[in-house]
Scaffold this active site. Structure first.
Site, PDB file in Angstrom:
ATOM      1  N   TYR A  82      -8.081  17.839 -32.088  1.00 35.75           N
ATOM      2  CA  TYR A  82      -9.501  17.526 -32.232  1.00 35.75           C
ATOM      3  C   TYR A  82      -9.835  16.697 -33.470  1.00 35.75           C
ATOM      4  O   TYR A  82     -11.024  16.571 -33.807  1.00 35.75           O
ATOM      5  CB  TYR A  82     -10.321  18.828 -32.299  1.00 35.75           C
ATOM      6  CG  TYR A  82     -10.104  19.787 -31.171  1.00 35.75           C
ATOM      7  CD1 TYR A  82     -10.193  19.371 -29.844  1.00 35.75           C
ATOM      8  CD2 TYR A  82      -9.812  21.121 -31.414  1.00 35.75           C
ATOM      9  CE1 TYR A  82      -9.999  20.264 -28.803  1.00 35.75           C
ATOM     10  CE2 TYR A  82      -9.618  22.026 -30.375  1.00 35.75           C
ATOM     11  CZ  TYR A  82      -9.708  21.584 -29.073  1.00 35.75           C
ATOM     12  OH  TYR A  82      -9.519  22.467 -28.045  1.00 35.75           O
TER      13      TYR A  82
ATOM     14  N   TYR B 262      -9.680  30.089 -33.436  1.00 38.85           N
ATOM     15  CA  TYR B 262      -8.766  29.272 -32.641  1.00 38.85           C
ATOM     16  C   TYR B 262      -7.407  29.012 -33.290  1.00 38.85           C
ATOM     17  O   TYR B 262      -6.462  28.647 -32.598  1.00 38.85           O
ATOM     18  CB  TYR B 262      -9.420  27.936 -32.224  1.00 38.85           C
ATOM     19  CG  TYR B 262     -10.651  28.152 -31.401  1.00 38.85           C
ATOM     20  CD1 TYR B 262     -10.553  28.571 -30.075  1.00 38.85           C
ATOM     21  CD2 TYR B 262     -11.914  27.992 -31.940  1.00 38.85           C
ATOM     22  CE1 TYR B 262     -11.678  28.817 -29.323  1.00 38.85           C
ATOM     23  CE2 TYR B 262     -13.057  28.237 -31.198  1.00 38.85           C
ATOM     24  CZ  TYR B 262     -12.929  28.643 -29.883  1.00 38.85           C
ATOM     25  OH  TYR B 262     -14.050  28.888 -29.138  1.00 38.85           O
TER      26      TYR B 262
ATOM     27  N   GLU C 130     -23.131  34.120 -26.486  1.00 41.08           N
ATOM     28  CA  GLU C 130     -21.687  34.298 -26.585  1.00 41.08           C
ATOM     29  C   GLU C 130     -21.103  33.582 -27.801  1.00 41.08           C
ATOM     30  O   GLU C 130     -20.296  32.658 -27.665  1.00 41.08           O
ATOM     31  CB  GLU C 130     -21.018  33.784 -25.304  1.00 41.08           C
ATOM     32  CG  GLU C 130     -21.493  34.472 -24.044  1.00 41.08           C
ATOM     33  CD  GLU C 130     -20.932  33.832 -22.782  1.00 41.08           C
ATOM     34  OE1 GLU C 130     -20.245  32.797 -22.897  1.00 41.08           O
ATOM     35  OE2 GLU C 130     -21.176  34.367 -21.697  1.00 41.08           O
ATOM     36  N   PRO C 131     -21.476  33.967 -29.008  1.00 44.20           N
ATOM     37  CA  PRO C 131     -20.884  33.332 -30.185  1.00 44.20           C
ATOM     38  C   PRO C 131     -19.428  33.745 -30.359  1.00 44.20           C
ATOM     39  O   PRO C 131     -19.064  34.897 -30.135  1.00 44.20           O
ATOM     40  CB  PRO C 131     -21.741  33.870 -31.333  1.00 44.20           C
ATOM     41  CG  PRO C 131     -22.181  35.225 -30.846  1.00 44.20           C
ATOM     42  CD  PRO C 131     -22.410  35.046 -29.366  1.00 44.20           C
TER      43      PRO C 131
ATOM     44  N   GLY D 172     -21.502  28.153 -28.943  1.00 45.41           N
ATOM     45  CA  GLY D 172     -21.397  26.761 -29.364  1.00 45.41           C
ATOM     46  C   GLY D 172     -21.910  26.444 -30.744  1.00 45.41           C
ATOM     47  O   GLY D 172     -21.726  25.328 -31.245  1.00 45.41           O
TER      48      GLY D 172
ATOM     49  N   CYS E 292       9.004  18.791 -36.669  1.00 40.18           N
ATOM     50  CA  CYS E 292       9.608  17.496 -36.306  1.00 40.18           C
ATOM     51  C   CYS E 292       8.596  16.667 -35.535  1.00 40.18           C
ATOM     52  O   CYS E 292       8.815  16.262 -34.389  1.00 40.18           O
ATOM     53  CB  CYS E 292      10.889  17.707 -35.504  1.00 40.18           C
ATOM     54  SG  CYS E 292      12.211  18.413 -36.485  1.00 40.18           S
ATOM     55  N   GLU E 293       7.463  16.486 -36.157  1.00 39.80           N
ATOM     56  CA  GLU E 293       6.358  15.686 -35.634  1.00 39.80           C
ATOM     57  C   GLU E 293       5.646  15.080 -36.839  1.00 39.80           C
ATOM     58  O   GLU E 293       5.818  15.534 -37.968  1.00 39.80           O
ATOM     59  CB  GLU E 293       5.349  16.547 -34.859  1.00 39.80           C
ATOM     60  CG  GLU E 293       5.886  17.246 -33.641  1.00 39.80           C
ATOM     61  CD  GLU E 293       6.031  16.315 -32.452  1.00 39.80           C
ATOM     62  OE1 GLU E 293       5.427  15.211 -32.482  1.00 39.80           O
ATOM     63  OE2 GLU E 293       6.729  16.696 -31.499  1.00 39.80           O
TER      64      GLU E 293
END
Length: 441
Positions: A337, A392, A290-291, A248, A364-365
């Site tokens: 996000y 990500y 857990e990075p 996190g 197309c957005e």
């Protein structure tokens, strides 16, 4: 904001790992994910070292594969001596095909299918992080059916609001992940785990959220988790050997972001854990971390080519839209996000950022990648370098609008190696099938 091995070379171009980004764009095309291998390796070593230096007991650092996972990344993680988190059958398969030792894998996820559970047991994964009582029972049955005993951690929710984006908060009571400590269900599940065949209960796990820019919530979580370890001992006599506080730790997407350094983070977390252990007279368990984002995000840069530039005259100002050859399919985070990034014109990396533009994708957005961005002079054909995209972005990439997912290159000492090939148009059709009746005249 130059990160890792980034620098501005004699031509005024952004350079990463000794490679000119304009040359990378010309050779490999755009969009292109560029990973600074030296920075990833340095981060893996530093993160492990700062905790090993401070914690009196054993430390295990696992890379959270969901942040960025390719076979090359798996091999890098193995070479640097880290363990590996996976959260699906596909991630597990990737790790195993890359030759990663199964005993150093932690298998996460709130819904592991029977196929995935059986696959992990058969492979000999080191720990399953069990999310719920249903999974615990299924894992017990499947492990026993294979004649094996599977080591597990139990994921619990410490009931903490980490004050990050709602969609990446995971430690609060109403999270879909884990089992509540305060309700008593977590203790009841531990007691069940200690009695089930095929299960070797080792300890507890939590993850409170992502992109956290201070260590306060990790300190609070550490105290709650150690308190729960003490409650387990009091209720059952069992002393947990593993304590996993997840990941996190945030990174710098913008110059204004100021997350704790690895050293500051370790000081805070270890102090909280050790203080709580001494308070409850508990032995030092293996401390597990857990990075994911914290190891790879700042090592990643995405290169785009600028296309049309459109100026719209409004009553109060002129609004400039800069279109690039990617967007939602290679970086969904701005839409998901409200993520913001630092962006450079790669060929004029030191120029003043005195002009505000909105960078949009080509889908197309209304995929406004970077609205109201202070970028400076920009022309069609320029290469934009978007920083801190190592976590990500590749993992969340899609084929929306039938876009081909970009290539990934590792750069190191002036060498660029493709670790993920750009998809071809044939790749887009590889899974398609036409029923016979559609082929009849």
């Amino acid at each position: 904001m130059l990160l890792g091995t980034q620098k501005i070379n004699a031509q005024g171009h952004l350079e990463i790992g000794g490679c000119d980004t304009l040359a990378l764009a010309a050779e490999f095309g755009t969009p292109l994910y560029v990973m600074d291998e030296a920075l990833v390796r340095e981060n893996c070593r530093r993160f492990t070292q700062v905790f090993t230096d401070r914690y009196p007991g054993e430390v295990e650092v696992s890379f959270a594969g969901k942040a960025f996972l390719t076979m090359a990344m798996v091999r890098l993680v193995q070479q640097e001596g880290l363990a590996l988190d996976v959260a699906s059958g596909g991630e597990l398969y990737t790790a195993l095909k890359a030759g990663f030792p199964a005993e150093k894998i932690l298998y996460h996820g709130n819904f592991k299918s029977d196929e995935e559970l059986a696959m992990g047991v058969a492979a000999g994964v080191g720990r399953f992080v069990v999310d719920n009582p249903y999974e615990l029972k299924r894992l017990s049955e499947l492990a026993a059916a294979q004649g094996k005993t599977q080591a597990i951690l139990l994921r619990v929710t410490p009931g903490i609001d980490p004050h990050t984006h709602a969609k990446i908060s995971t430690g609060q009571e109403d999270s879909k992940f884990g089992i509540s400590v305060s309700s008593g269900l977590a203790l009841a599940t531990v007691q069940e785990a200690l009695s089930l065949p095929g299960i070797d209960f080792k300890g507890i796990h939590c993850h409170i959220g992502s992109q956290l820019l201070d260590s306060h919530t990790h300190e609070d979580a550490a105290e709650i988790m150690v308190g729960f370890v003490a409650a387990i001992r009091e209720a059952t006599g069992f002393v947990c050997t593993d304590l996993d506080i997840g990941g996190g730790l945030g990174v710098r997407y913008l110059p204004s972001h100021n997350p704790p350094s690895y050293e500051e983070f370790a000081d805070s977390v270890v102090s909280a854990v050790v203080g709580a252990l001494e308070k409850h007279a508990l032995p030092f368990p293996r401390l597990m971390l857990e990075p994911g984002r914290a190891l790879v995000a700042e090592a990643g840069t995405t290169l785009y080519t600028v296309g049309p530039i459109k100026k719209i005259e409004l009553a109060e100002r002129t609004k400039t839209f800069v279109s690039v050859d990617g967007g939602l399919s290679d970086n969904p985070r701005p839409v998901m996000y409200d993520a913001r990034y630092s962006v450079l014109v790669a060929g004029r990396a030191a120029q003043a950022t005195d002009t505000t533009v909105t960078v949009s994708g080509k889908h197309c957005e209304t995929d406004l990648l970077f609205p109201e961005l202070a970028l400076g002079e920009v022309h069609s054909g320029d290469i934009l370098a978007v920083q801190t995209t190592g976590a990500y972005n590749h993992g969340m990439a899609s084929n929306y609008n039938r876009f081909r997912r970009p290539a990934v290159v590792f750069v190191h000492d002036g060498q660029a190696d493709v670790v993920w090939e750009r998809e071809s148009y044939d790749d887009l059709l590889r899974q398609e099938r036409l029923p016979q009746r559609f082929l009849e005249e």
